[in-house]
Design a protein around this motif. Structure first.
Motif, PDB file in Angstrom:
ATOM      1  N   ALA A   1       0.497  -5.289  12.316  1.00 40.61           N
ATOM      2  CA  ALA A   1       0.584  -4.451  13.511  1.00 40.61           C
ATOM      3  C   ALA A   1       1.847  -3.603  13.393  1.00 40.61           C
ATOM      4  O   ALA A   1       2.861  -4.067  12.849  1.00 40.61           O
ATOM      5  CB  ALA A   1       0.641  -5.328  14.752  1.00 40.61           C
ATOM      6  N   THR A   2       1.787  -2.379  13.889  1.00 36.27           N
ATOM      7  CA  THR A   2       2.947  -1.478  13.745  1.00 36.27           C
ATOM      8  C   THR A   2       4.197  -2.114  14.359  1.00 36.27           C
ATOM      9  O   THR A   2       5.282  -2.048  13.774  1.00 36.27           O
ATOM     10  CB  THR A   2       2.650  -0.109  14.375  1.00 36.27           C
ATOM     11  N   ALA A   3       4.021  -2.759  15.525  1.00 35.15           N
ATOM     12  CA  ALA A   3       5.179  -3.383  16.192  1.00 35.15           C
ATOM     13  C   ALA A   3       5.750  -4.514  15.338  1.00 35.15           C
ATOM     14  O   ALA A   3       6.971  -4.646  15.188  1.00 35.15           O
ATOM     15  CB  ALA A   3       4.762  -3.913  17.559  1.00 35.15           C
ATOM     16  N   ASP A   4       4.874  -5.315  14.736  1.00 35.28           N
ATOM     17  CA  ASP A   4       5.327  -6.434  13.907  1.00 35.28           C
ATOM     18  C   ASP A   4       6.078  -5.935  12.674  1.00 35.28           C
ATOM     19  O   ASP A   4       7.122  -6.485  12.293  1.00 35.28           O
ATOM     20  CB  ASP A   4       4.135  -7.290  13.450  1.00 35.28           C
ATOM     21  N   LEU A   5       5.507  -4.883  12.032  1.00 30.33           N
ATOM     22  CA  LEU A   5       6.150  -4.341  10.828  1.00 30.33           C
ATOM     23  C   LEU A   5       7.534  -3.791  11.169  1.00 30.33           C
ATOM     24  O   LEU A   5       8.488  -3.965  10.409  1.00 30.33           O
ATOM     25  CB  LEU A   5       5.284  -3.252  10.185  1.00 30.33           C
ATOM     26  N   LYS A   6       7.626  -3.153  12.353  1.00 34.77           N
ATOM     27  CA  LYS A   6       8.924  -2.604  12.764  1.00 34.77           C
ATOM     28  C   LYS A   6       9.920  -3.742  12.977  1.00 34.77           C
ATOM     29  O   LYS A   6      11.082  -3.670  12.562  1.00 34.77           O
ATOM     30  CB  LYS A   6       8.771  -1.778  14.054  1.00 34.77           C
TER      31      LYS A   6
ATOM     32  N   PHE B   1      10.809  -5.037   9.319  1.00 33.01           N
ATOM     33  CA  PHE B   1      11.452  -4.170   8.324  1.00 33.01           C
ATOM     34  C   PHE B   1      12.520  -3.219   8.897  1.00 33.01           C
ATOM     35  O   PHE B   1      13.409  -2.797   8.170  1.00 33.01           O
ATOM     36  CB  PHE B   1      10.400  -3.344   7.572  1.00 33.01           C
ATOM     37  N   ALA B   2      12.358  -2.809  10.150  1.00 30.39           N
ATOM     38  CA  ALA B   2      13.322  -1.853  10.720  1.00 30.39           C
ATOM     39  C   ALA B   2      13.410  -2.072  12.221  1.00 30.39           C
ATOM     40  O   ALA B   2      12.856  -1.303  13.008  1.00 30.39           O
ATOM     41  CB  ALA B   2      12.879  -0.420  10.413  1.00 30.39           C
ATOM     42  N   PRO B   3      14.100  -3.143  12.631  1.00 27.32           N
ATOM     43  CA  PRO B   3      14.090  -3.563  14.042  1.00 27.32           C
ATOM     44  C   PRO B   3      14.465  -2.450  15.034  1.00 27.32           C
ATOM     45  O   PRO B   3      13.926  -2.403  16.126  1.00 27.32           O
ATOM     46  CB  PRO B   3      15.116  -4.695  14.067  1.00 27.32           C
ATOM     47  N   SER B   4      15.356  -1.575  14.665  1.00 32.82           N
ATOM     48  CA  SER B   4      15.712  -0.540  15.641  1.00 32.82           C
ATOM     49  C   SER B   4      15.184   0.839  15.223  1.00 32.82           C
ATOM     50  O   SER B   4      15.582   1.850  15.772  1.00 32.82           O
ATOM     51  CB  SER B   4      17.241  -0.488  15.794  1.00 32.82           C
ATOM     52  N   GLY B   5      14.314   0.871  14.235  1.00 33.22           N
ATOM     53  CA  GLY B   5      13.849   2.154  13.714  1.00 33.22           C
ATOM     54  C   GLY B   5      12.407   2.469  14.081  1.00 33.22           C
ATOM     55  O   GLY B   5      11.805   1.805  14.935  1.00 33.22           O
ATOM     56  N   SER B   6      11.885   3.478  13.429  1.00 32.89           N
ATOM     57  CA  SER B   6      10.505   3.917  13.668  1.00 32.89           C
ATOM     58  C   SER B   6       9.629   3.432  12.514  1.00 32.89           C
ATOM     59  O   SER B   6      10.116   2.815  11.553  1.00 32.89           O
ATOM     60  CB  SER B   6      10.462   5.439  13.721  1.00 32.89           C
TER      61      SER B   6
ATOM     62  N   VAL C   1      10.233   1.995   8.565  1.00 29.14           N
ATOM     63  CA  VAL C   1       9.516   0.860   7.966  1.00 29.14           C
ATOM     64  C   VAL C   1       8.923   1.284   6.635  1.00 29.14           C
ATOM     65  O   VAL C   1       9.085   0.621   5.609  1.00 29.14           O
ATOM     66  CB  VAL C   1       8.369   0.382   8.908  1.00 29.14           C
ATOM     67  N   TYR C   2       8.262   2.425   6.680  1.00 27.34           N
ATOM     68  CA  TYR C   2       7.576   2.972   5.512  1.00 27.34           C
ATOM     69  C   TYR C   2       8.578   3.212   4.375  1.00 27.34           C
ATOM     70  O   TYR C   2       8.340   2.838   3.223  1.00 27.34           O
ATOM     71  CB  TYR C   2       6.877   4.259   5.934  1.00 27.34           C
ATOM     72  N   GLU C   3       9.710   3.806   4.738  1.00 25.96           N
ATOM     73  CA  GLU C   3      10.713   4.102   3.708  1.00 25.96           C
ATOM     74  C   GLU C   3      11.290   2.821   3.121  1.00 25.96           C
ATOM     75  O   GLU C   3      11.510   2.716   1.912  1.00 25.96           O
ATOM     76  CB  GLU C   3      11.823   4.990   4.273  1.00 25.96           C
ATOM     77  N   THR C   4      11.520   1.842   3.964  1.00 23.02           N
ATOM     78  CA  THR C   4      12.049   0.560   3.482  1.00 23.02           C
ATOM     79  C   THR C   4      11.068  -0.101   2.514  1.00 23.02           C
ATOM     80  O   THR C   4      11.454  -0.558   1.437  1.00 23.02           O
ATOM     81  CB  THR C   4      12.296  -0.406   4.673  1.00 23.02           C
ATOM     82  N   ILE C   5       9.795  -0.117   2.923  1.00 18.58           N
ATOM     83  CA  ILE C   5       8.787  -0.798   2.098  1.00 18.58           C
ATOM     84  C   ILE C   5       8.587  -0.072   0.777  1.00 18.58           C
ATOM     85  O   ILE C   5       8.588  -0.691  -0.295  1.00 18.58           O
ATOM     86  CB  ILE C   5       7.442  -0.921   2.859  1.00 18.58           C
ATOM     87  N   THR C   6       8.440   1.267   0.850  1.00 16.50           N
ATOM     88  CA  THR C   6       8.139   1.997  -0.388  1.00 16.50           C
ATOM     89  C   THR C   6       9.361   2.073  -1.314  1.00 16.50           C
ATOM     90  O   THR C   6       9.217   2.320  -2.504  1.00 16.50           O
ATOM     91  CB  THR C   6       7.619   3.423  -0.095  1.00 16.50           C
ATOM     92  N   ALA C   7      10.560   1.850  -0.744  1.00 16.15           N
ATOM     93  CA  ALA C   7      11.759   1.809  -1.594  1.00 16.15           C
ATOM     94  C   ALA C   7      11.957   0.417  -2.192  1.00 16.15           C
ATOM     95  O   ALA C   7      12.954   0.143  -2.860  1.00 16.15           O
ATOM     96  CB  ALA C   7      12.988   2.214  -0.783  1.00 16.15           C
ATOM     97  N   GLY C   8      11.026  -0.479  -1.891  1.00 21.16           N
ATOM     98  CA  GLY C   8      11.098  -1.832  -2.449  1.00 21.16           C
ATOM     99  C   GLY C   8      11.967  -2.754  -1.616  1.00 21.16           C
ATOM    100  O   GLY C   8      12.416  -3.789  -2.090  1.00 21.16           O
ATOM    101  N   GLY C   9      12.184  -2.371  -0.361  1.00 23.31           N
ATOM    102  CA  GLY C   9      13.053  -3.146   0.513  1.00 23.31           C
ATOM    103  C   GLY C   9      12.421  -4.445   0.997  1.00 23.31           C
ATOM    104  O   GLY C   9      11.225  -4.662   0.864  1.00 23.31           O
ATOM    105  N   SER C  10      13.236  -5.300   1.543  1.00 26.71           N
ATOM    106  CA  SER C  10      12.749  -6.582   2.044  1.00 26.71           C
ATOM    107  C   SER C  10      12.965  -6.645   3.557  1.00 26.71           C
ATOM    108  O   SER C  10      13.691  -5.833   4.121  1.00 26.71           O
ATOM    109  CB  SER C  10      13.514  -7.705   1.352  1.00 26.71           C
ATOM    110  N   PRO C  11      12.353  -7.600   4.224  1.00 26.59           N
ATOM    111  CA  PRO C  11      12.517  -7.737   5.668  1.00 26.59           C
ATOM    112  C   PRO C  11      13.991  -7.813   6.075  1.00 26.59           C
ATOM    113  O   PRO C  11      14.804  -8.421   5.366  1.00 26.59           O
ATOM    114  CB  PRO C  11      11.785  -9.051   5.971  1.00 26.59           C
ATOM    115  N   ARG C  12      14.306  -7.144   7.219  1.00 30.41           N
ATOM    116  CA  ARG C  12      15.703  -7.130   7.665  1.00 30.41           C
ATOM    117  C   ARG C  12      15.955  -8.046   8.846  1.00 30.41           C
ATOM    118  O   ARG C  12      17.069  -8.174   9.304  1.00 30.41           O
ATOM    119  CB  ARG C  12      16.098  -5.702   8.071  1.00 30.41           C
ATOM    120  N   ALA C  13      14.876  -8.598   9.390  1.00 33.80           N
ATOM    121  CA  ALA C  13      15.060  -9.406  10.582  1.00 33.80           C
ATOM    122  C   ALA C  13      15.668 -10.760  10.212  1.00 33.80           C
ATOM    123  O   ALA C  13      15.525 -11.208   9.088  1.00 33.80           O
ATOM    124  CB  ALA C  13      13.729  -9.607  11.267  1.00 33.80           C
TER     125      ALA C  13
END
Lengths: 272, 250
Positions: B221-226, B229-234, B238-250
């Motif tokens: 769900a978009t809310a869950d992914l946010k 991956f990006a608690p205070s972002g859009s 999230v998309y940029e974090t994931i496609t850059a190979g990022g990991s969960p930030r929560a």
């Protein structure tokens, strides 16, 4: 259940045949509506047979030996020119298919549950109607040139059948070429290469008896020869068939059936 | 009430020569969802949608749509889906009404229902006044709405859309979103759509799958992914974090 189309069982043979006809006529109807919106294409194509009859026919009528024994050349030529018009009207079915692929319209057909054979036959049917408009022009022109035509309803009915079959065959062959070459430029080049031998290696403008043996063999394998032979027997007041009308229909029907089977397999690949 | 997924892929792959356009992708879409496939160009979104339409056979793995396998029962799949392709597929040489009539016949909508369905679709997509105009004279937004009208005339279980708002101005985009939401709400149509516009995914989709070079990077769900991956972002973050190979930030 209101959604018979979406969820119903395949149904009886009668239902299947009715559904097939609905699909086929849907495609043909769309093509004919386009023709009604812009009839210029068919009208401009009608100029070609008129030019052949008036210019080529009148001049070549002075040369003896082209027609069968004792036959006026212009009378001999008229069915050949009608058959030629049928080929030229139908041969553009293929480029229309490539065009539809490029524009995305082909997806609309391919994504529908319509059987591919119904789509192929629907396109063939629309070519047949286009070809029939050419027949009207040829009949009017031939009458004005004092060609002795047969207006018996039976003969006209058989002429219509021959045109429907011939246009269906050549439009489906054109579709097959389009599915193989896939690109407009290649298609135009191949069709230009093919259209001339189809026309000249047939009995359209001269008798098959005049040909050397090797060309006679090619002409005998050319479906246009049987189209012309049938038309020559049915269009003219004292027309006669060389091969017999049964052979003409059989040759055209077999060729058309094979073409439809091949096109049905190839048509969906055009979207990939 | 059945809870079987309306769309399900299992280890789905599609290769073109050496290149894996879709690589081992598994996900499922529940009835009534608006599901987004997001990712950059070349991520495999359009290939995936084309497999789901049955137009392109998978190289390996499986996909079912409305309970039918795309490789083994393509005709059944096509009966149950609507498809809005990336390139508009309405015929520009026909009127809007004639395009709808063609679709009604191709989907075997019974003759006595055709006019009613066409009228309903024209009203729903705000095209009634333009129904007898040639489609070549339609605006980009009208063309897209006609596409959707044609694709949903037979009330498909699933509507598959490949970048439905590409090339539209912001106003046209928002109008189309309203129509998509209405379709989902009033007819309960499950929608699977591709987009590389994160605003669109966020505005429309209940859940999204993030694809990159043919692989599924994340789904939820978009809310869950946010939140992950990006608690205070859009969703863009999230998309940029994931496609850059990022990991969960929560």
């Amino acid at each position: 259940m209101t959604e018979r189309s979406a969820t119903g069982p395949s149904g009886t043979t009668v239902e299947t045949a009715r559904d097939f006809a609905t699909h086929m006529f849907a495609v043909a109807d769309a093509e004919l509506r386009k023709l009604a919106h812009d009839p210029w294409e068919v009208l401009s194509r009608a100029i070609q047979p008129v030019l052949w009859l008036v210019l080529f026919g009148e001049v070549m009528a002075q040369v003896r030996g082209f027609a069968a024994e004792g036959q006026r050349y212009l009378d001999f030529l008229v069915p050949g020119i009608l058959a030629q018009s049928v080929v030229f009207v139908s041969i553009f079915n293929g480029i229309a298919a490539i065009w539809e692929r490029d524009l995305g319209v082909l997806h609309r057909y391919m994504i529908s549950p319509a059987p591919r054979s119904a789509l192929v036959l629907g396109k063939a049917l629309s070519s047949s109607v286009r070809a029939l408009t050419q027949a009207i022009v040829v009949y009017i022109c031939a009458t004005m040139l004092d060609v002795q035509l047969s207006f018996s309803l039976l003969h006209i009915g058989v002429v219509v059948l021959l045109i429907v079959l011939g246009a269906g065959l050549f439009s489906t062959l054109s579709l097959i070429i389009a599915c193989i070459v896939r690109r407009r430029e290649r298609f135009m080049a191949i069709c230009q290469v093919l259209a001339m031998p189809i026309f000249f290696a047939s009995n359209a403008i001269y008798s098959i008896g005049l040909m050397p043996a090797w060309l006679k063999a090619i002409a005998s394998a050319n479906p246009l020869t049987y189209e012309v032979d049938g038309l020559r027997a049915m269009m003219l007041a004292n027309g006669a068939s060389t091969f017999g009308l049964g052979v003409d229909f059989l040759a055209l029907t077999i060729a058309f059936s094979v073409a439809v089977i091949v096109a049905t397999r190839l048509y969906p690949r055009l979207t990939r | 009430m059945s809870t079987a997924p309306v769309v399900e892929t299992k280890r789905l792959s599609r290769r073109f020569g050496e290149v894996a356009a879709v690589d081992d992708v598994s996900f499922s879409v529940e009835a009534g969802e608006i599901f987004g496939l997001i990712g950059p160009n070349g991520a495999g979104k359009s290939t995936l949608i084309k497999i789901l339409t049955s137009l392109l056979p998978p190289s390996s793995g499986s996909a079912t749509v409305a309970g039918f396998d795309v490789a083994n029962a393509p005709k059944q799949v096509r009966k149950h889906i609507g498809y809005v392709p990336h390139t508009p597929s309405s015929d520009r040489e026909l009127t809007g009404y004639e395009n709808l009539l063609l679709s009604a016949r191709l989907y075997l909508i019974p003759r006595h229902e055709r006019e009613h369905r066409i009228e309903e679709a024209l009203v729903m997509m705000s095209l009634r006044d333009a129904r007898h105009r040639m489609v070549r004279d339609y605006s980009g937004g009208m063309l897209r709405r006609l596409e959707i009208a044609q694709s949903t005339l037979h009330r498909p279980t699933v509507l598959l859309m490949d970048e439905p708002t590409v090339g539209l101005d912001p106003g046209g985009r928002r109008t189309l979103w309203q129509h998509v939401r209405e379709l989902n709400r009033t007819l309960g149509t499950t929608i699977v759509m591709t987009t590389n516009d994160m605003d669109e995914a966020e505005a429309l989709c209940h859940r999204v799958a993030v694809l990159q070079t043919g692989k599924l990077r994340a789904v939820g769900a978009t809310a869950d992914l946010k939140a992950i991956f990006a608690p205070s972002g859009s969703l863009e973050d999230v998309y940029e974090t994931i496609t850059a190979g990022g990991s969960p930030r929560a």
